[in-house]
Design an enzyme around this catalytic site. Structure first.
Site, PDB file in Angstrom:
ATOM      1  N   TYR A  58       0.827  -1.222   0.000  1.00 26.92           N
ATOM      2  CA  TYR A  58       0.000   0.000   0.000  1.00 26.92           C
ATOM      3  C   TYR A  58       0.856   1.265   0.000  1.00 26.92           C
ATOM      4  CZ  TYR A  58      -4.070  -2.919   0.277  1.00 26.92           C
ATOM      5  OH  TYR A  58      -5.034  -3.851  -0.032  1.00 26.92           O
ATOM      6  N   ARG A  61       1.585   1.945  -3.582  1.00 24.20           N
ATOM      7  CA  ARG A  61       0.393   2.448  -4.288  1.00 24.20           C
ATOM      8  C   ARG A  61       0.085   3.885  -3.878  1.00 24.20           C
ATOM      9  NH1 ARG A  61      -4.470  -1.348  -3.906  1.00 24.20           N
ATOM     10  NH2 ARG A  61      -5.131  -0.028  -5.634  1.00 24.20           N
ATOM     11  N   HIS A 111     -14.628   1.048  -0.848  1.00 26.47           N
ATOM     12  CA  HIS A 111     -13.505   0.180  -0.466  1.00 26.47           C
ATOM     13  C   HIS A 111     -12.379   0.937   0.235  1.00 26.47           C
ATOM     14  CE1 HIS A 111     -14.692  -3.117  -3.623  1.00 26.47           C
ATOM     15  NE2 HIS A 111     -15.463  -3.116  -2.556  1.00 26.47           N
ATOM     16  N   CYS A 138       0.593   5.974  16.312  1.00 29.80           N
ATOM     17  CA  CYS A 138      -0.620   6.744  16.005  1.00 29.80           C
ATOM     18  C   CYS A 138      -0.425   8.172  16.514  1.00 29.80           C
ATOM     19  CB  CYS A 138      -1.823   6.099  16.681  1.00 29.80           C
ATOM     20  SG  CYS A 138      -3.313   7.107  16.551  1.00 29.80           S
ATOM     21  N   THR A 179     -15.663  -1.856 -14.260  1.00 26.11           N
ATOM     22  CA  THR A 179     -15.509  -2.858 -13.190  1.00 26.11           C
ATOM     23  C   THR A 179     -15.780  -4.250 -13.759  1.00 26.11           C
ATOM     24  OG1 THR A 179     -16.193  -3.578 -10.981  1.00 26.11           O
ATOM     25  CG2 THR A 179     -17.863  -2.474 -12.286  1.00 26.11           C
ATOM     26  N   LEU A 206     -14.294  -2.143 -21.496  1.00 28.48           N
ATOM     27  CA  LEU A 206     -13.551  -2.578 -22.680  1.00 28.48           C
ATOM     28  C   LEU A 206     -14.110  -3.875 -23.232  1.00 28.48           C
ATOM     29  CD1 LEU A 206      -9.798  -2.106 -21.664  1.00 28.48           C
ATOM     30  CD2 LEU A 206     -11.174  -0.665 -23.174  1.00 28.48           C
TER      31      LEU A 206
END
Ligand code: OAD
Length: 238
Positions: A58, A61, A111, A138, A179, A206
């Site tokens: 992550y 990304r 999500h 944190c 999707t 597509l």
């Protein structure tokens, strides 16, 4: 749309919306999952057993968001949101922030979001730009090792389901863009919309998908071309 002055619109988007911006899709030939087993990076079990791997996935990304820009499809959806005469809700499965950067407001990330993280200890959700590590504390409760990406993983409940279900109850036009229709509950929204009496169900992709049979109209092509075209059509005929 003939007979309806303020039709209700729900748009569902997936990875195909951002593909032309340079964000890899999940299941395509160059799909993001290639080289990773989904359960290695996108499940609570993975986070418990190999948090370093999950964070690395992550972090990469999140960092990659700096290299991409919204494309014409994101911009067209914002134009639709601003000009649509009825109620409008854009539900995205995407965790990038390209819709917001194009100006989207009536947007729900079902999500989660790459640029948000969550503390498992104090449960606060916060905006986050940098990398997350197992040693990250944190900033609110100062507990170490409890920070996770605010992404909905396999086996977890997507966000905003109540609001989305309510919108689907009265939807007139349902548009589904980019999707593959294999991940539930999003994959069930077209069928839900049809069962609630949606008059137009439009799919842009597509290729044909697992859920194509639920649509009344299918437009095969790239989102960057087909979405602006559809938006102009919807705004001139409604
Ligand atoms: P997928 O990668 O499964 O599907 C992408 C879809 O976009 C495919 O049907 C492609 O044919 C289509 N597509 C690709 N490029 C396109 C383009 N330029 N224009 C139009 N369509 C294009 O991605 P999603 O369906 O979004 O969840 O995946 C759903 C969920 O699976 C994701 O949100 C993610 C993943 O597990 C989580 O991370 C929780």
């Amino acid at each position: 749309m003939a007979g309806l002055t303020h039709p209700n619109l729900v748009v569902l988007t997936g990875a195909g919306l951002s593909a032309e911006s340079g964000v890899p899709t999940f299941r395509g030939v160059d799909g993001l999952w290639e080289g990773y087993h989904i359960e290695e990076v996108a499940s609570p079990e993975a986070f418990r057993h190999t948090p370093e791997l999950v964070h690395r996935f992550y972090n990469l990304r999140r960092a990659a968001l700096h290299t991409v820009q919204p494309n014409s499809a994101h911009h067209a959806l914002v134009r639709l949101e601003q000009a649509w005469p009825g109620s409008f809700l854009h539900v995205t499965q995407n965790v990038d922030d390209l819709n917001e950067r194009a100006g989207a407001k009536k947007l729900r990330h079902m999500h989660g979001e790459l640029r948000k993280v969550r503390c498992l200890w104090c449960r606060n959700v916060m905006d986050w730009e940098s990398d997350l590590e197992v040693t990250t504390a944190c900033p609110i409760c100062e507990k170490v090792g409890k920070m996770r990406p605010d992404i909905v993983w396999f086996g977890e409940m997507p966000y905003y389901i109540e609001e989305i279900t309510q919108a689907l109850e009265t939807v007139d036009v349902f548009v589904c863009i980019g999707t593959s229709g294999v991940v539930y509950p999003a994959a069930g929204f077209a069928r839900q919309a049809a069962s609630k009496g949606a008059k137009r169900l439009i799919e842009i992709n597509l290729e044909s998908t697992d859920i194509s049979s639920h649509f009344t109209e299918r437009r095969q092509g790239t989102a960057s071309v087909e979405v602006p075209r559809l938006v102009e059509e919807l705004l001139t005929t409604t």
